[in-house]
Write a protein that holds these residues in place. Structure first.
Motif, PDB file in Angstrom:
ATOM      1  N   LEU A   1       9.948  -0.470  -2.783  1.00 31.41           N
ATOM      2  CA  LEU A   1       9.046  -0.497  -3.936  1.00 31.41           C
ATOM      3  C   LEU A   1       7.648  -0.954  -3.539  1.00 31.41           C
ATOM      4  O   LEU A   1       6.644  -0.417  -4.029  1.00 31.41           O
ATOM      5  N   TYR A   2       7.570  -1.942  -2.658  1.00 28.19           N
ATOM      6  CA  TYR A   2       6.246  -2.365  -2.186  1.00 28.19           C
ATOM      7  C   TYR A   2       5.549  -1.229  -1.430  1.00 28.19           C
ATOM      8  O   TYR A   2       4.333  -1.016  -1.580  1.00 28.19           O
ATOM      9  N   ALA A   3       6.299  -0.503  -0.620  1.00 27.07           N
ATOM     10  CA  ALA A   3       5.692   0.596   0.137  1.00 27.07           C
ATOM     11  C   ALA A   3       5.100   1.638  -0.806  1.00 27.07           C
ATOM     12  O   ALA A   3       3.991   2.144  -0.578  1.00 27.07           O
ATOM     13  N   ARG A   4       5.816   1.935  -1.881  1.00 24.43           N
ATOM     14  CA  ARG A   4       5.313   2.912  -2.852  1.00 24.43           C
ATOM     15  C   ARG A   4       4.102   2.358  -3.604  1.00 24.43           C
ATOM     16  O   ARG A   4       3.097   3.054  -3.796  1.00 24.43           O
ATOM     17  N   GLY A   5       4.187   1.090  -4.012  1.00 25.32           N
ATOM     18  CA  GLY A   5       3.065   0.481  -4.713  1.00 25.32           C
ATOM     19  C   GLY A   5       1.803   0.458  -3.869  1.00 25.32           C
ATOM     20  O   GLY A   5       0.692   0.713  -4.363  1.00 25.32           O
ATOM     21  N   GLU A   6       1.965   0.176  -2.581  1.00 27.40           N
ATOM     22  CA  GLU A   6       0.807   0.122  -1.701  1.00 27.40           C
ATOM     23  C   GLU A   6       0.189   1.493  -1.477  1.00 27.40           C
ATOM     24  O   GLU A   6      -1.021   1.610  -1.232  1.00 27.40           O
ATOM     25  N   GLN A   7       1.001   2.547  -1.564  1.00 24.18           N
ATOM     26  CA  GLN A   7       0.447   3.901  -1.507  1.00 24.18           C
ATOM     27  C   GLN A   7      -0.436   4.166  -2.728  1.00 24.18           C
ATOM     28  O   GLN A   7      -1.493   4.784  -2.624  1.00 24.18           O
ATOM     29  N   LEU A   8       0.015   3.690  -3.885  1.00 21.59           N
ATOM     30  CA  LEU A   8      -0.686   3.969  -5.138  1.00 21.59           C
ATOM     31  C   LEU A   8      -1.898   3.067  -5.345  1.00 21.59           C
ATOM     32  O   LEU A   8      -2.893   3.486  -5.937  1.00 21.59           O
ATOM     33  N   ALA A   9      -1.835   1.825  -4.895  1.00 18.15           N
ATOM     34  CA  ALA A   9      -2.937   0.874  -5.097  1.00 18.15           C
ATOM     35  C   ALA A   9      -3.024  -0.053  -3.897  1.00 18.15           C
ATOM     36  O   ALA A   9      -2.595  -1.212  -3.961  1.00 18.15           O
ATOM     37  N   PRO A  10      -3.572   0.415  -2.795  1.00 17.63           N
ATOM     38  CA  PRO A  10      -3.555  -0.365  -1.549  1.00 17.63           C
ATOM     39  C   PRO A  10      -4.444  -1.594  -1.559  1.00 17.63           C
ATOM     40  O   PRO A  10      -4.287  -2.470  -0.701  1.00 17.63           O
ATOM     41  N   THR A  11      -5.390  -1.701  -2.499  1.00 17.53           N
ATOM     42  CA  THR A  11      -6.325  -2.826  -2.480  1.00 17.53           C
ATOM     43  C   THR A  11      -5.980  -3.895  -3.509  1.00 17.53           C
ATOM     44  O   THR A  11      -6.746  -4.850  -3.674  1.00 17.53           O
ATOM     45  N   MET A  12      -4.882  -3.767  -4.201  1.00 21.26           N
ATOM     46  CA  MET A  12      -4.532  -4.759  -5.219  1.00 21.26           C
ATOM     47  C   MET A  12      -4.230  -6.105  -4.564  1.00 21.26           C
ATOM     48  O   MET A  12      -3.525  -6.179  -3.559  1.00 21.26           O
ATOM     49  N   GLY A  13      -4.753  -7.179  -5.163  1.00 19.76           N
ATOM     50  CA  GLY A  13      -4.639  -8.511  -4.576  1.00 19.76           C
ATOM     51  C   GLY A  13      -3.453  -9.292  -5.097  1.00 19.76           C
ATOM     52  O   GLY A  13      -2.628  -8.804  -5.873  1.00 19.76           O
TER      53      GLY A  13
END
Length: 357
Positions: free
Chosen positions: A200-212
């Motif tokens: 899930l983190y891998a997918r989230g980082e694809q969609l929003a890589p700069t989220m803090g």
């Protein structure tokens, strides 16, 4: 006593978890835009990327993890939160991954039952679930975190609309892309959907890589707390019971009169337990039986109790608006710090019985 089937499920979890982790390392998922169809043929309109809210001026997440107050280090300290909606009714037990979460919120749903809003950041879990559908209150809780990633399995348009409008989160749903989730064999429908935080983190980082990293919700202090000695706290929802018992080091959980045992054989536990009195408003949504789907109010104020170190501190919680932080204070007006560690929050309706002993 442990719930039935947890031994056989432990074997399945071990096998499937290994497969999941290997798959994450070798075959990352293809990035899809919100308008493209998924491989399953469903529209991926529920995979939504919104501009994340800025992080507040709190202690650097490199010093402490925002959701636990524990010393931070490594790459996890700067990543966003990942919230996952997990079922909490008959058929969903045993659950997986709850003892790896930084924060869990037990939220009332239709029929007097509850569902869990499970938040990860400092740790990962090889298996989490069973994953179920979102509810309107999730948007209000996600906004407290500053957005982050949110994984769930299904939600009708009325249920998910407030989450999309209020959360500033990246949404990942089974309906939009079921290739992102797995189904555990032998689990009854609809309690068979699980996943790993790594995927899930891998997918989230694809969609929003700069989220803090997430906002800090509570304050923390390792200093022993002064309060009323309390060995047990019980929250009686209309059709469910949450029971927390102090064992001298942490709080162990019983669900509906039975020890809350996970797929790995461990009992659910927490460092701190926070009980918030909330009102339930009518969301305007009805389930298939016609029952009202409640919307717990986490904006406003109400009574609260904090359990830590074997004592109970009474006070009030307050949150002035959707964009404001939540503050919990004792009856003298002082902010109540939690002990650094993992916390569970029980959203207890005003109609629920709350007893201490």
């Amino acid at each position: 006593m442990p719930r039935p089937h947890h031994r056989s499920l432990t074997f399945l979890v071990t096998v499937i978890s290994s497969t999941l982790l290997a798959g994450c390392a070798t075959a990352p998922h293809q990035n899809r835009s919100a308008a493209q169809p998924s491989a399953s043929g469903h529209s991926s309109s529920d995979v939504t990327t919104l501009t994340p809210a800025p992080s507040p001026a709190v202690a650097s997440p490199l010093q402490v993890f925002p959701l636990t107050g524990m010393p931070a280090g490594g790459p996890n300290a700067t990543r966003p939160s990942l919230a996952i909606k997990v079922d909490n009714v008959a058929g969903s037990f045993p659950q997986a991954g709850l003892n790896n979460a930084d924060l869990v919120v037990d939220t009332p749903v239709e029929g007097g039952l509850t569902r869990l809003f499970v938040v990860f950041q400092s740790q990962d879990a090889a298996l989490v679930g069973p994953i179920r559908s979102a509810r309107p209150v999730d948007g209000d809780l996600l906004r407290l975190l500053g957005g982050g990633y949110f994984a769930y399995s299904g939600a009708n348009n009325l249920e998910i609309a407030p989450v999309k409008a209020n959360s500033t989160a990246v949404l990942m749903s089974f309906d939009a892309d079921n290739s992102l989730f797995i189904k555990l064999p032998g689990r009854p429908i609809p309690h068979e959907i699980f996943d790993s935080t790594t995927r899930l983190y891998a997918r989230g980082e694809q969609l929003a890589p700069t989220m803090g990293p997430p906002h800090q919700i509570f304050t923390y202090s390792p200093a022993p707390a002064a309060g009323t000695p309390t060995q047990e706290a019980v929250v009686r929802f209309a059709a469910a019971t949450a029971d927390w018992r102090w064992d001298g080091q942490r709080y162990l959980r019983w669900q509906d009169g039975r020890a809350d045992i996970l797929t790995d054989g461990s009992q659910v536990w927490a460092t701190d337990v926070v009980i918030l009195r909330v009102t339930l408003r009518d969301s305007g949504i009805r389930d298939v039986t016609g029952a009202v789907e409640p919307w717990p109010t986490v904006i406003g104020s109400g009574d609260c109790w904090v359990l830590r170190d074997g004592v109970r501190i009474a006070g009030r919680w307050s949150r002035s608006s959707l964009t404001a932080p939540m503050v919990i204070r004792d009856n003298a007006g002082r902010v109540i710090p939690l002990r650094p560690g993992r916390a569970w929050v029980e959203l207890a309706p005003t109609s629920a019985g709350v007893t201490f002993s």
